[in-house]
Design a protein around this motif. Structure first.
Motif, PDB file in Angstrom:
ATOM      1  N   VAL A  12      -9.468   4.909 -12.531  1.00  0.00           N
ATOM      2  CA  VAL A  12     -10.269   3.960 -11.750  1.00  0.00           C
ATOM      3  C   VAL A  12     -11.498   3.602 -12.582  1.00  0.00           C
ATOM      4  N   SER A  14     -14.928   1.911 -13.121  1.00  0.00           N
ATOM      5  CA  SER A  14     -15.980   1.636 -12.152  1.00  0.00           C
ATOM      6  C   SER A  14     -17.286   1.263 -12.832  1.00  0.00           C
ATOM      7  N   ILE A  22     -18.584   5.437  -4.982  1.00  0.00           N
ATOM      8  CA  ILE A  22     -17.128   5.337  -5.158  1.00  0.00           C
ATOM      9  C   ILE A  22     -16.488   6.712  -5.000  1.00  0.00           C
ATOM     10  N   ARG A  25     -16.302   7.580  -1.357  1.00  0.00           N
ATOM     11  CA  ARG A  25     -15.260   6.820  -0.648  1.00  0.00           C
ATOM     12  C   ARG A  25     -13.868   7.306  -1.017  1.00  0.00           C
ATOM     13  N   ILE A  26     -13.616   7.577  -2.291  1.00  0.00           N
ATOM     14  CA  ILE A  26     -12.294   8.071  -2.708  1.00  0.00           C
ATOM     15  C   ILE A  26     -12.028   9.440  -2.079  1.00  0.00           C
ATOM     16  N   VAL A  29     -10.245   9.192   1.112  1.00  0.00           N
ATOM     17  CA  VAL A  29      -8.885   8.656   1.119  1.00  0.00           C
ATOM     18  C   VAL A  29      -7.912   9.834   1.236  1.00  0.00           C
ATOM     19  N   ALA A  32      -6.135  12.013  -1.761  1.00  0.00           N
ATOM     20  CA  ALA A  32      -6.745  11.676  -3.050  1.00  0.00           C
ATOM     21  C   ALA A  32      -7.643  12.801  -3.547  1.00  0.00           C
ATOM     22  N   ILE A  34     -10.268  13.669  -7.107  1.00  0.00           N
ATOM     23  CA  ILE A  34     -10.879  13.188  -8.350  1.00  0.00           C
ATOM     24  C   ILE A  34     -10.948  14.363  -9.314  1.00  0.00           C
ATOM     25  N   VAL A  45      -7.904  10.065 -10.951  1.00  0.00           N
ATOM     26  CA  VAL A  45      -7.613  10.306  -9.544  1.00  0.00           C
ATOM     27  C   VAL A  45      -6.130  10.621  -9.383  1.00  0.00           C
ATOM     28  N   ARG A  58      -2.926   3.033  -0.793  1.00  0.00           N
ATOM     29  CA  ARG A  58      -4.108   3.754  -1.259  1.00  0.00           C
ATOM     30  C   ARG A  58      -4.661   3.164  -2.554  1.00  0.00           C
ATOM     31  N   ILE A  62      -8.456   1.629  -2.880  1.00  0.00           N
ATOM     32  CA  ILE A  62      -9.383   2.024  -3.941  1.00  0.00           C
ATOM     33  C   ILE A  62      -9.797   0.803  -4.755  1.00  0.00           C
ATOM     34  N   ALA A  71      -8.101  -0.321 -10.690  1.00  0.00           N
ATOM     35  CA  ALA A  71      -7.434   0.949 -10.397  1.00  0.00           C
ATOM     36  C   ALA A  71      -6.029   0.822 -10.968  1.00  0.00           C
TER      37      ALA A  71
END
Length: 85
Positions: A12, A14, A22, A25-26, A29, A32, A34, A45, A58, A62, A71
């Protein structure tokens, strides 16, 4: 219909100033995780889902986060789930 387990990994890309938001938020999900990349703005991810549609949903969710540039799906594997007796 037999159940499946889908394991996917993404990179991802960013905006550096949006990384903390971010990541938050991930983390929300379902399925998910990281695994690094915060320093460079390229988050690694993984997704664990039950269907291929969930993988796509998903990734799209993202992709639409504020500050996400891209992503990209790097790996996808699935196999049937063995039911226990």
């Amino acid at each position: 219909m037999s159940r499946e387990c889908h394991i996917s990994s993404l990179v991802v890309h960013s905006r550096p100033e949006r990384i903390p938001a971010i990541i938050e938020r991930i983390a929300g999900v379902e399925g998910a995780e990281i695994h690094g990349g915060q320093e460079t703005g390229k988050l690694i991810v993984t997704l664990e889902t039950e269907t291929e549609n969930q993988v796509v949903e998903r990734i799209n969710a993202i992709q639409l986060l504020d500050g996400v540039l891209a992503a990209t799906l790097v790996f996808h594997h699935f196999e049937p789930v063995q039911e226990r007796e």
